[in-house]
Design an enzyme around this catalytic site. Structure first.
Site, PDB file in Angstrom:
ATOM      1  N   GLU A 163      59.324  11.839  52.472  1.00 51.15           N
ATOM      2  CA  GLU A 163      59.335  12.949  53.565  1.00 51.15           C
ATOM      3  C   GLU A 163      58.303  14.015  53.622  1.00 51.15           C
ATOM      4  O   GLU A 163      58.284  15.070  53.576  1.00 51.15           O
ATOM      5  CB  GLU A 163      60.602  13.895  53.724  1.00 51.15           C
ATOM      6  CG  GLU A 163      61.956  13.155  53.689  1.00 51.15           C
ATOM      7  CD  GLU A 163      63.287  13.694  53.755  1.00 51.15           C
ATOM      8  OE1 GLU A 163      63.118  15.202  53.613  1.00 51.15           O
ATOM      9  OE2 GLU A 163      64.327  13.347  53.870  1.00 51.15           O
ATOM     10  N   GLU A 268      68.622   4.197  53.316  1.00 48.07           N
ATOM     11  CA  GLU A 268      69.779   5.176  53.552  1.00 48.07           C
ATOM     12  C   GLU A 268      70.529   5.174  54.766  1.00 48.07           C
ATOM     13  O   GLU A 268      70.617   6.022  55.551  1.00 48.07           O
ATOM     14  CB  GLU A 268      68.879   6.829  53.416  1.00 48.07           C
ATOM     15  CG  GLU A 268      68.080   6.921  52.371  1.00 48.07           C
ATOM     16  CD  GLU A 268      67.628   8.400  52.031  1.00 48.07           C
ATOM     17  OE1 GLU A 268      68.093   9.320  52.621  1.00 48.07           O
ATOM     18  OE2 GLU A 268      66.761   8.828  51.387  1.00 48.07           O
TER      19      GLU A 268
HETATM   20  C1  XIL Z   1      71.326  14.073  50.492  1.00 46.47           C
HETATM   21  C2  XIL Z   1      72.847  13.916  49.590  1.00 46.47           C
HETATM   22  O1  XIL Z   1      73.406  12.669  50.246  1.00 46.47           O
HETATM   23  C3  XIL Z   1      73.467  15.007  49.503  1.00 46.47           C
HETATM   24  O2  XIL Z   1      74.614  14.782  48.497  1.00 46.47           O
HETATM   25  C4  XIL Z   1      72.675  16.171  49.119  1.00 46.47           C
HETATM   26  O3  XIL Z   1      73.470  17.553  49.258  1.00 46.47           O
HETATM   27  C5  XIL Z   1      71.477  16.513  49.888  1.00 46.47           C
HETATM   28  O4  XIL Z   1      70.879  15.268  49.910  1.00 46.47           O
HETATM   29  N1  XIL Z   1      67.403  12.231  52.725  1.00 46.47           N
HETATM   30  C6  XIL Z   1      67.354  11.891  51.536  1.00 46.47           C
HETATM   31  C7  XIL Z   1      68.620  11.911  50.605  1.00 46.47           C
HETATM   32  O5  XIL Z   1      66.263  11.290  50.950  1.00 46.47           O
HETATM   33  O6  XIL Z   1      67.988  12.420  48.986  1.00 46.47           O
HETATM   34  C8  XIL Z   1      69.553  13.056  51.065  1.00 46.47           C
HETATM   35  O7  XIL Z   1      70.690  12.913  50.049  1.00 46.47           O
HETATM   36  C9  XIL Z   1      69.814  12.613  52.565  1.00 46.47           C
HETATM   37  C10 XIL Z   1      68.698  12.785  53.342  1.00 46.47           C
END
Ligand code: XIL
Length: 380
Positions: A163, A268
């Site tokens: 990001e 994701e």
């Molecule tokens: C999220 C997790 O799923 C949560 O448990 C945590 O509280 C916050 O982060 N983008 C990403 C991930 O790259 O690492 C994030 O994961 C979601 C958004």
């Protein structure tokens, strides 16, 4: 790619051995032996993965562990490798959960992801407090050194930077940018390559279906290639909704990164069925929408998901996977962000305390209609 083929050959061999064993073992019913799985269905197409939480890694959630082991051939640690957990204090590392995570992947012959080396969120507090730029840089180098060396030859792919771009394509004005300058992304990719030349190195971000942001990442890829800096692939986070992005928009992502000369992974994937606060931008985890907490309009399915919405979700997944199969030559991996709806981060983000239904398994660990639809996607 080479590793991918090796792993697939290995897992096929493993399956044949199991089949041979089962054929002579009359106690094992044929339905048990030949039960379909996501990983067998998409074998030779792309890795199919899940992000796993600490309970699963530590064996406290055996049902999730079994699902992961039976259905997926790749894992990502949902939180356990993030800076705030793994190096909470300067040079104090806690590798316990991460070691068990990697061991789980090795034991089960999985493609193991390291998520994430450099990310502005879920960073240790001491990094926020480090004002001296040289000191900041040496913390970053130390962090990458310790992690990549420790898991060299074990972690198959690193999300090196997560990001780093804004929606308009500018570099995010992050703590890394401020302290290390505009070349920090390339700098840390180079370091990761030096430490483990065999690992796949990924740049990961959300909202890459938006052209401005995607083009910025493509420019970065071109610059890396011109400088001879290794970048293996781009990770498209894929925190999507029932109606966005369109299939055409997703297809464009695949084409564009393929033309830029990198593989694409959907890293994701989850599909929210709940209304979003209108100001929501992508998946930036630090956005705060607490004013909507407890608002029933924002949490319309607190008891169960109406059939009609469950079907919409299933069809949405079907369309997405049809596209993925169509372009499987360009796609390295598809990873779901979680295993069951019960523990999805989308129950608490962007609004805390909602009931969301974004994954293929429900709150009692049963596969959903969406799972069955995904398995109906033709792979030849
Ligand atoms: C999220 C997790 O799923 C949560 O448990 C945590 O509280 C916050 O982060 N983008 C990403 C991930 O790259 O690492 C994030 O994961 C979601 C958004």
């Amino acid at each position: 790619m080479k590793k991918k083929t090796n792993r697939i050959i290995f897992s096929s061999y493993f399956l044949i051995v199991i089949c041979l064993f089962s054929c002579v073992n009359t106690n094992v019913s044929s339905s048990q032996t030949f039960t379909k799985s996501l990983k067998s269905h998409f074998e030779n197409k792309f890795f199919i993965g899940a992000a796993i939480n600490e309970s699963t890694i530590l064996g406290k959630d055996d049902k999730s562990y079994q699902i992961v082991n039976n259905q997926f051939n790749s894992i990502t640690p949902e939180n356990s490798l993030k800076w705030m957990y793994i190096q909470p204090k300067p040079n104090q590392f806690d590798f316990n959960t991460a070691d068990q995570y990697v061991q789980m992947g090795l034991d089960n012959g999985m493609y193991i992801i390291g998520h994430a080396l450099v990310w502005h969120a879920q960073l240790a507090e001491f990094m926020q407090e480090t004002k001296n730029k040289n000191e900041f840089r040496s913390h970053v180098e130390n962090h990458i050194n310790r992690l990549v060396k420790r898991y060299k030859g074990k972690i198959d792919a690193w999300d090196v930077v997560n990001e780093a771009f804004e929606e308009d394509g500018k570099l995010r004005n992050s703590i890394f940018y401020k302290n290390m300058g505009e070349n920090y992304i390339e700098e840390v990719f180079k370091l990761a390559e030096k430490l483990d030349p065999e690992a796949d190195l990924i740049y990961n971000d959300y909202n890459l279906y938006k052209p401005k942001k995607r083009n910025a990442v493509i420019e970065m890829v071109k610059q890396f290639k011109a400088n001879g800096t290794k970048i293996s692939g781009v990770g498209v986070q894929a925190h999507w909704g029932l109606n966005y992005p369109t299939i055409d928009e997703i297809e464009q992502i695949i084409y564009d990164f393929h033309i830029a000369g990198v593989s694409v992974s959907f890293t994701e994937l989850d599909i929210s069925v709940l209304p979003n606060p209108w100001e929501l931008v992508g998946a930036e985890v630090n956005q705060n929408f607490s004013k909507f907490e407890g608002d029933p309009k924002m949490n319309p399915y607190p008891d169960n998901l109406p059939n009609e919405v469950a079907l919409k979700l299933a069809n949405r997944y079907y369309d997405i996977f049809r596209l993925f199969v169509k372009h499987s030559d360009k796609i390295e991996r598809v990873t779901f962000w979680g295993v069951t709806d019960k523990y999805s981060w989308l129950n608490d983000w962007p609004i805390k305390g909602r009931i969301n239904y974004p994954l293929l398994y429900d709150r009692s660990y049963k596969s959903k209609e969406a799972y069955r639809k995904v398995l109906q996607v033709k792979t030849n």
